[in-house]
Design a protein around this motif. Structure first.
Motif, PDB file in Angstrom:
ATOM      1  N   GLY A   1      -8.822 -67.437  93.936  1.00 27.29           N
ATOM      2  CA  GLY A   1      -8.532 -67.660  92.527  1.00 27.29           C
ATOM      3  C   GLY A   1      -7.580 -68.823  92.322  1.00 27.29           C
ATOM      4  N   TRP A   2      -7.695 -69.468  91.136  1.00 27.06           N
ATOM      5  CA  TRP A   2      -6.810 -70.563  90.766  1.00 27.06           C
ATOM      6  C   TRP A   2      -6.943 -70.796  89.269  1.00 27.06           C
ATOM      7  CZ3 TRP A   2      -8.178 -75.260  88.499  1.00 27.06           C
ATOM      8  CH2 TRP A   2      -9.554 -75.460  88.381  1.00 27.06           C
ATOM      9  N   SER A   3      -5.960 -71.463  88.674  1.00 31.10           N
ATOM     10  CA  SER A   3      -6.022 -71.827  87.265  1.00 31.10           C
ATOM     11  C   SER A   3      -4.895 -72.799  86.958  1.00 31.10           C
ATOM     12  CB  SER A   3      -5.923 -70.595  86.352  1.00 31.10           C
ATOM     13  OG  SER A   3      -4.621 -70.035  86.428  1.00 31.10           O
ATOM     14  N   LEU A   4      -5.055 -73.520  85.838  1.00 31.23           N
ATOM     15  CA  LEU A   4      -4.014 -74.402  85.325  1.00 31.23           C
ATOM     16  C   LEU A   4      -4.077 -74.326  83.808  1.00 31.23           C
ATOM     17  CD1 LEU A   4      -2.813 -77.758  86.677  1.00 31.23           C
ATOM     18  CD2 LEU A   4      -3.290 -77.593  84.238  1.00 31.23           C
ATOM     19  N   LEU A   5      -3.012 -73.821  83.190  1.00 31.98           N
ATOM     20  CA  LEU A   5      -2.983 -73.585  81.752  1.00 31.98           C
ATOM     21  C   LEU A   5      -1.659 -74.048  81.172  1.00 31.98           C
ATOM     22  CD1 LEU A   5      -4.388 -69.941  81.738  1.00 31.98           C
ATOM     23  CD2 LEU A   5      -5.669 -72.015  81.210  1.00 31.98           C
ATOM     24  N   VAL A   6      -1.682 -74.376  79.872  1.00 32.62           N
ATOM     25  CA  VAL A   6      -0.459 -74.659  79.125  1.00 32.62           C
ATOM     26  C   VAL A   6       0.025 -73.331  78.546  1.00 32.62           C
ATOM     27  CG1 VAL A   6       0.567 -75.916  77.202  1.00 32.62           C
ATOM     28  CG2 VAL A   6      -1.180 -77.006  78.615  1.00 32.62           C
ATOM     29  N   THR A   7       1.154 -72.871  79.014  1.00 31.06           N
ATOM     30  CA  THR A   7       1.637 -71.553  78.626  1.00 31.06           C
ATOM     31  C   THR A   7       2.711 -71.581  77.552  1.00 31.06           C
ATOM     32  OG1 THR A   7       3.256 -71.594  80.428  1.00 31.06           O
ATOM     33  CG2 THR A   7       1.110 -70.605  80.903  1.00 31.06           C
ATOM     34  N   ASP A   8       3.317 -72.751  77.281  1.00 30.26           N
ATOM     35  CA  ASP A   8       4.368 -72.807  76.265  1.00 30.26           C
ATOM     36  C   ASP A   8       4.587 -74.261  75.859  1.00 30.26           C
ATOM     37  OD1 ASP A   8       6.265 -71.999  74.516  1.00 30.26           O
ATOM     38  OD2 ASP A   8       7.757 -71.379  75.987  1.00 30.26           O
ATOM     39  N   THR A   9       5.175 -74.440  74.688  1.00 30.46           N
ATOM     40  CA  THR A   9       5.510 -75.774  74.200  1.00 30.46           C
ATOM     41  C   THR A   9       6.924 -75.768  73.643  1.00 30.46           C
ATOM     42  OG1 THR A   9       4.633 -75.297  71.990  1.00 30.46           O
ATOM     43  CG2 THR A   9       3.114 -76.273  73.594  1.00 30.46           C
ATOM     44  N   THR A  10       7.550 -76.918  73.697  1.00 31.47           N
ATOM     45  CA  THR A  10       8.866 -77.151  73.095  1.00 31.47           C
ATOM     46  C   THR A  10       8.760 -78.418  72.249  1.00 31.47           C
ATOM     47  OG1 THR A  10       9.690 -78.512  74.918  1.00 31.47           O
ATOM     48  CG2 THR A  10       9.955 -76.120  75.129  1.00 31.47           C
ATOM     49  N   PRO A  11       9.764 -78.752  71.459  1.00 28.74           N
ATOM     50  CA  PRO A  11       9.672 -79.984  70.659  1.00 28.74           C
ATOM     51  C   PRO A  11       9.486 -81.249  71.482  1.00 28.74           C
ATOM     52  CG  PRO A  11      11.400 -78.569  69.807  1.00 28.74           C
ATOM     53  CD  PRO A  11      10.927 -77.937  71.073  1.00 28.74           C
ATOM     54  N   THR A  12       9.838 -81.212  72.771  1.00 30.56           N
ATOM     55  CA  THR A  12       9.752 -82.439  73.581  1.00 30.56           C
ATOM     56  C   THR A  12       8.796 -82.324  74.765  1.00 30.56           C
ATOM     57  OG1 THR A  12      11.667 -81.707  74.874  1.00 30.56           O
ATOM     58  CG2 THR A  12      12.092 -83.138  72.970  1.00 30.56           C
ATOM     59  N   THR A  13       8.465 -81.125  75.221  1.00 30.18           N
ATOM     60  CA  THR A  13       7.631 -80.963  76.419  1.00 30.18           C
ATOM     61  C   THR A  13       6.641 -79.820  76.229  1.00 30.18           C
ATOM     62  OG1 THR A  13       9.185 -79.426  77.447  1.00 30.18           O
ATOM     63  CG2 THR A  13       9.478 -81.776  77.932  1.00 30.18           C
ATOM     64  N   VAL A  14       5.704 -79.745  77.177  1.00 31.27           N
ATOM     65  CA  VAL A  14       4.803 -78.592  77.295  1.00 31.27           C
ATOM     66  C   VAL A  14       5.025 -77.977  78.673  1.00 31.27           C
ATOM     67  CG1 VAL A  14       3.073 -79.493  75.720  1.00 31.27           C
ATOM     68  CG2 VAL A  14       2.928 -80.052  78.143  1.00 31.27           C
ATOM     69  N   LEU A  15       4.847 -76.674  78.761  1.00 34.37           N
ATOM     70  CA  LEU A  15       5.013 -75.963  80.025  1.00 34.37           C
ATOM     71  C   LEU A  15       3.634 -75.698  80.620  1.00 34.37           C
ATOM     72  CD1 LEU A  15       6.965 -74.622  82.017  1.00 34.37           C
ATOM     73  CD2 LEU A  15       6.719 -72.503  80.714  1.00 34.37           C
ATOM     74  N   VAL A  16       3.360 -76.325  81.765  1.00 32.56           N
ATOM     75  CA  VAL A  16       2.071 -76.186  82.442  1.00 32.56           C
ATOM     76  C   VAL A  16       2.249 -75.261  83.637  1.00 32.56           C
ATOM     77  CG1 VAL A  16       0.221 -77.414  83.640  1.00 32.56           C
ATOM     78  CG2 VAL A  16       1.392 -78.495  81.715  1.00 32.56           C
ATOM     79  N   ARG A  17       1.395 -74.236  83.711  1.00 31.06           N
ATOM     80  CA  ARG A  17       1.468 -73.265  84.807  1.00 31.06           C
ATOM     81  C   ARG A  17       0.215 -73.365  85.668  1.00 31.06           C
ATOM     82  NH1 ARG A  17       0.952 -66.988  83.587  1.00 31.06           N
ATOM     83  NH2 ARG A  17      -1.215 -67.693  83.432  1.00 31.06           N
ATOM     84  N   ALA A  18       0.428 -73.571  86.969  1.00 32.96           N
ATOM     85  CA  ALA A  18      -0.668 -73.614  87.939  1.00 32.96           C
ATOM     86  C   ALA A  18      -0.601 -72.362  88.805  1.00 32.96           C
ATOM     87  CB  ALA A  18      -0.578 -74.863  88.806  1.00 32.96           C
ATOM     88  N   LEU A  19      -1.729 -71.679  88.960  1.00 31.98           N
ATOM     89  CA  LEU A  19      -1.829 -70.474  89.778  1.00 31.98           C
ATOM     90  C   LEU A  19      -2.761 -70.732  90.942  1.00 31.98           C
ATOM     91  CD1 LEU A  19      -2.146 -67.619  87.113  1.00 31.98           C
ATOM     92  CD2 LEU A  19      -0.095 -68.432  88.260  1.00 31.98           C
ATOM     93  N   MET A  20      -2.412 -70.138  92.102  1.00 31.59           N
ATOM     94  CA  MET A  20      -3.283 -70.231  93.277  1.00 31.59           C
ATOM     95  C   MET A  20      -3.016 -69.020  94.175  1.00 31.59           C
ATOM     96  SD  MET A  20      -0.296 -71.868  93.637  1.00 31.59           S
ATOM     97  CE  MET A  20      -0.738 -73.345  92.767  1.00 31.59           C
ATOM     98  N   THR A  21      -4.010 -68.573  94.900  1.00 26.07           N
ATOM     99  CA  THR A  21      -3.894 -67.415  95.777  1.00 26.07           C
ATOM    100  C   THR A  21      -3.858 -67.858  97.235  1.00 26.07           C
ATOM    101  OG1 THR A  21      -6.297 -67.139  95.807  1.00 26.07           O
ATOM    102  CG2 THR A  21      -5.074 -65.889  94.156  1.00 26.07           C
ATOM    103  N   ALA A  22      -3.264 -66.999  98.073  1.00 28.56           N
ATOM    104  CA  ALA A  22      -3.184 -67.278  99.510  1.00 28.56           C
ATOM    105  C   ALA A  22      -3.249 -65.967 100.271  1.00 28.56           C
ATOM    106  CB  ALA A  22      -1.908 -68.037  99.847  1.00 28.56           C
TER     107      ALA A  22
END
Length: 373
Positions: free
Chosen positions: A283-304
């Motif tokens: 499994g894997w994914s890359l999503l935008v999970t949050d935003t602020t007035p100046t940035t976005v929070l990008v979350r990458a998931l991966m399994t091992a």
């Protein structure tokens, strides 16, 4: 003359007979090992050669002492000493044989079963059973040796008569020890934690290295050893990362500008994971999970496959994505004002309020005489 020859012959036989027995046993084990080169039992049984020879020598001397016709003042003490040596050597032999058989049973089970979790569970349970059995053998040998003394036999009879009172007193005095003992048995057969499990206790992550009847040894990632009482694991919550399945999911968080190309980063993450040997393809994914007035929070998931692989993969993915954004899309990195003038200007704008507006200058006074004229 016979008074000298008999002891010498007894000593020579006490040395020759155990050596002969050990040699015969070793030859038989070597022959069996040649027929079964992959056997694990025979090399372990060869470690029992010394206790076997000691037990044979002690028993031989104990049985042959009456034929020596020692003086009456030496005979009882010598026979009693040889009996104690025979009991001690027998206990030593029993401990070695038990360890060899248990280790062999675990080895055969490991080679026959592919499930790592079941192997670790059996290894934990059998290890505790081995310790209990060996402790029982040692206690039996000590008790048997003490019972050879008439004074200890009398004391033992008295203790048995008052066993109820002594049991209550001992239970109160050794409450902590008994609690750890039963906790160890509960851990072994309740399948709560096993040797080789990755656990987190009080924020400390490590691998269970050893489980005894009273304590548990946790090997941390920085090669420290944390020793904890086994009763801790039966009365408090803890995390077990590999109880059923050691596979884990890792998370990487990136703070980027709103202009970051999310779709391109998602494709780059998939390309990098396909080329990585640490990713288990689950499994894997890359999503935008949050935003602020100046940035976005990008979350990458991966399994091992396990905790070690997922930690290494997280670090590698974080380093690769940051390098990719820096090299291909530097405008997507968070923007930070570094100019002092811009910083002061932004602070002035943020701190300004209508009450801070400058007051108008007062008008000059006009003389009444000039106005009348």
């Amino acid at each position: 003359m016979w008074s000298v020859i008999r002891p010498l012959s007894l000593i020579c036989c006490a040395v020759a007979v155990p050596v002969l027995v050990g040699w015969v046993a070793d030859r038989l084990l070597r022959r069996a090992l040649g027929r079964r080169p992959g056997s694990r039992t025979l090399p372990l049984l060869r470690r029992c050669r010394m206790p076997l020879q000691a037990a044979v020598a002690a028993v031989w001397l104990y049985a042959a002492v009456p034929a020596v016709r020692l003086p009456e003042e030496l005979y009882p003490g010598t026979r009693h000493l040889l009996l104690l040596l025979a009991l001690a050597a027998s206990g030593w032999l029993g401990v070695r044989v038990t360890g060899a058989l248990v280790t062999t049973a675990v080895g055969r089970y490991e080679s026959a079963v592919d499930d790592d979790s079941r192997v670790r569970r059996i290894r934990t349970q059998v290890g505790l059973i081995r310790r209990v059995t060996q402790a029982a053998i040692v206690l039996l040998a000590i008790a048997s040796g003490l019972m050879t003394f008439p004074e200890a036999r009398t004391a033992g009879t008295s203790l048995l008569a008052s066993a109820g009172v002594i049991g209550v007193v001992a239970g109160i005095a050794a409450q902590s020890t008994l609690g750890n003992l039963f906790a160890g048995l509960q851990i072994a057969f309740g399948d709560m934690v096993r040797i080789g499990d990755v656990v987190v206790v009080d924020g400390e992550r490590g691998e269970v290295e050893e489980i005894t009847l009273t304590y548990l040894v946790l090997a941390t990632w920085d090669q420290r050893r944390v020793v904890m009482p086994v009763s801790y694991f039966t009365g408090r919550p803890f995390e077990n990362w590999s109880r059923k399945d050691p596979r884990m999911t890792g998370t990487v968080l990136l703070h980027l500008d709103h202009a970051a190309p999310i779709a391109e980063l998602r494709a780059e993450l998939k390309r990098y994971l396909d080329a990585s040997a640490l990713w288990d393809r689950q499994g894997w994914s890359l999503l935008v999970t949050d935003t602020t007035p100046t940035t976005v929070l990008v979350r990458a998931l991966m399994t091992a496959r396990d905790a070690d692989d997922v930690f290494t993969l997280r670090c590698a993915v974080r380093e690769h994505l940051l390098g990719y954004v820096r090299d291909h899309h530097p405008e997507a990195l968070p923007r930070v004002a570094t100019s002092a003038a811009a910083t002061l200007k932004s602070l002035d704008r943020a701190a300004w309020s209508p009450s801070d507006a400058p007051l108008p200058a007062p008008r000059p006074a006009v003389s009444l005489a000039k106005k009348e004229s």
